[in-house]
Design a protein around this motif. Structure first.
Motif, PDB file in Angstrom:
ATOM      1  N   VAL A   1     -37.439  68.503  11.464  1.00  0.00           N
ATOM      2  CA  VAL A   1     -37.620  69.926  11.206  1.00  0.00           C
ATOM      3  C   VAL A   1     -38.810  70.211  10.303  1.00  0.00           C
ATOM      4  O   VAL A   1     -38.937  71.300   9.758  1.00  0.00           O
ATOM      5  CB  VAL A   1     -36.350  70.517  10.553  1.00  0.00           C
ATOM      6  N   VAL A   2     -39.715  69.248  10.158  1.00  0.00           N
ATOM      7  CA  VAL A   2     -40.787  69.368   9.166  1.00  0.00           C
ATOM      8  C   VAL A   2     -41.637  70.614   9.323  1.00  0.00           C
ATOM      9  O   VAL A   2     -42.008  71.240   8.346  1.00  0.00           O
ATOM     10  CB  VAL A   2     -41.667  68.100   9.200  1.00  0.00           C
TER      11      VAL A   2
ATOM     12  N   THR B   1     -35.223  89.033   7.247  1.00  0.00           N
ATOM     13  CA  THR B   1     -33.875  89.230   6.714  1.00  0.00           C
ATOM     14  C   THR B   1     -33.532  88.100   5.747  1.00  0.00           C
ATOM     15  O   THR B   1     -34.249  87.100   5.652  1.00  0.00           O
ATOM     16  CB  THR B   1     -32.837  89.242   7.848  1.00  0.00           C
ATOM     17  N   ALA B   2     -32.418  88.268   5.048  1.00  0.00           N
ATOM     18  CA  ALA B   2     -31.970  87.226   4.121  1.00  0.00           C
ATOM     19  C   ALA B   2     -31.681  85.940   4.880  1.00  0.00           C
ATOM     20  O   ALA B   2     -31.977  84.835   4.401  1.00  0.00           O
ATOM     21  CB  ALA B   2     -30.721  87.695   3.372  1.00  0.00           C
TER      22      ALA B   2
ATOM     23  N   SER C   1     -33.190  80.385   6.257  1.00  0.00           N
ATOM     24  CA  SER C   1     -33.537  79.428   7.304  1.00  0.00           C
ATOM     25  C   SER C   1     -34.919  78.836   7.061  1.00  0.00           C
ATOM     26  O   SER C   1     -35.130  77.623   7.199  1.00  0.00           O
ATOM     27  CB  SER C   1     -33.496  80.110   8.674  1.00  0.00           C
ATOM     28  N   TYR C   2     -35.865  79.699   6.708  1.00  0.00           N
ATOM     29  CA  TYR C   2     -37.235  79.267   6.442  1.00  0.00           C
ATOM     30  C   TYR C   2     -37.274  78.286   5.269  1.00  0.00           C
ATOM     31  O   TYR C   2     -37.908  77.233   5.320  1.00  0.00           O
ATOM     32  CB  TYR C   2     -38.086  80.501   6.140  1.00  0.00           C
ATOM     33  N   ALA C   3     -36.534  78.665   4.196  1.00  0.00           N
ATOM     34  CA  ALA C   3     -36.487  77.805   3.008  1.00  0.00           C
ATOM     35  C   ALA C   3     -35.833  76.467   3.324  1.00  0.00           C
ATOM     36  O   ALA C   3     -36.261  75.410   2.835  1.00  0.00           O
ATOM     37  CB  ALA C   3     -35.717  78.509   1.888  1.00  0.00           C
TER      38      ALA C   3
ATOM     39  N   MET D   1     -36.160  70.615   3.812  1.00  0.00           N
ATOM     40  CA  MET D   1     -35.766  69.405   4.534  1.00  0.00           C
ATOM     41  C   MET D   1     -36.925  68.453   4.797  1.00  0.00           C
ATOM     42  O   MET D   1     -36.724  67.355   5.332  1.00  0.00           O
ATOM     43  CB  MET D   1     -35.086  69.800   5.852  1.00  0.00           C
ATOM     44  N   THR D   2     -38.123  68.834   4.423  1.00  0.00           N
ATOM     45  CA  THR D   2     -39.262  67.919   4.573  1.00  0.00           C
ATOM     46  C   THR D   2     -39.417  67.010   3.362  1.00  0.00           C
ATOM     47  O   THR D   2     -40.310  66.158   3.336  1.00  0.00           O
ATOM     48  CB  THR D   2     -40.579  68.705   4.755  1.00  0.00           C
TER      49      THR D   2
END
Length: 321
Positions: free
Chosen positions: A10-11, A43-44, A49-51, A56-57
């Motif tokens: 998911v990098v 949205t929150a 999700s973005y964070a 996860m990288t």
């Protein structure tokens, strides 16, 4: 490691969702270049999700360096491959293609080195060609069964030749070593040299002894030693050891320090032991007998010390079952 591999998947997921806005086109030297618009979480849930994707990288760069030998300058290629995989993640054809690449990597990095450990003069390219022929069901040279038979027979012959070489090496060493000053040879073929003479009692086959030792192969590789166990000494039952050790200990007075030269038939024989002791290997041990342990009283449970309690995998001079 599983966590790090998951991070690799998911990098740069967010990068594949970039959009292009007609408003942000710029002209440079007469060429109109599209400037990608960065993804902006609305949205929150989007923000979380973005964070998550970015978090996860963590550790990925280190993983890529250790696992693949990649550098930071090669990250654009990693990103390109990742984006392509993400864009085809529901495409069974692409999954089949990716599986082929993974199999090729496994063959190159795992299977081929093991093959070369058993066989000499292996040709990488012919291995690859044979592998491909089987996948394509091309039986021009061999059928699958004929190839399997040819391989097994060739592998068996090569291993036998190599093992006989190990055996001959040990025999040559022992033949020369027995003529050296101070080296004594017993009826069984065990050779030993007294480095320090002790004057204590001699153990019986039923005793448990306290020793300090170091074992090495003829090329000088130390495969096991008391010093590797994190203890000052090791304790063994005399009757549960390889024949060369049992014989030596039942001749050694406490306080003695000997160097043992153990023929393969008094050590691990044709099977060898672990990765460091080859089949038919002649072994050299430095063995110091510190004492004989008093039998435990019936109301006092015996405690185990030495290599058996370290939690580490060692090649001790115990018998192989």
């Amino acid at each position: 490691m599983k966590k790090i591999i998951l991070l690799a998947l998911v990098v740069v997921a967010s990068a594949s969702f970039s959009t292009v806005s007609a408003k942000d086109k710029k002209e440079k030297k007469g060429v109109v270049a599209a400037v990608p618009q960065k993804t902006v979480p609305a949205t929150a849930a989007d923000s979380l999700s973005y964070a998550a994707g970015m978090a996860m990288t963590e550790g990925l760069s280190t993983y890529l360096q250790r696992q693949y030998g990649l550098t930071e300058s090669q990250m654009p290629d990693v990103v390109r491959g990742f984006k392509e995989a993400i864009s085809h993640r529901n495409d069974s054809t692409f999954k089949a293609y990716a599986a082929g690449m993974q199999i090729a990597e496994m063959l190159q990095d795992r299977m081929l080195p093991g093959l070369k450990g058993d066989l000499d003069n292996i040709s990488d390219n012919f291995v690859f060609d044979g592998f491909t022929a089987s996948l394509e069901k091309d039986y021009t040279v061999y059928t699958d069964s004929a190839a399997r038979k040819t391989f097994e027979e060739g592998r068996k012959a090569a291993i036998e030749k190599r093992n006989q070489g190990y055996k001959a090496e040990g025999e040559r060493f022992l033949a020369e070593n027995k003529t050296k000053p101070g080296v004594k040879t017993t009826a069984s073929g065990l050779q030993y040299k007294v480095l320090k003479a002790g004057n204590g009692p001699v153990p019986t086959i039923n005793d448990k002894v306290e020793v300090v030792y170091e074992g090495k192969t003829l090329d000088g590789n130390v495969f096991d030693a008391t010093a590797k166990h994190g203890t000052k000494s090791d304790k063994f039952g005399v009757g549960g050891l390889i024949k060369g050790w049992t014989e030596a200990l039942t001749m050694m007075p406490v306080g003695s320090k000997w160097e043992l030269y153990i023929p393969q038939e008094l050590a691990y024989g044709e099977r060898g032991a672990g990765q460091n002791i080859k089949p038919f290997a002649t072994l050299i041990f430095t063995l110091e007998l510190l004492g004989i342990e008093e039998p435990a009283k019936k109301d006092e449970p015996a405690t185990k010390k030495g290599a058996a309690t370290t939690g580490k995998k060692t090649v001790t001079p115990r018998k192989r079952k």
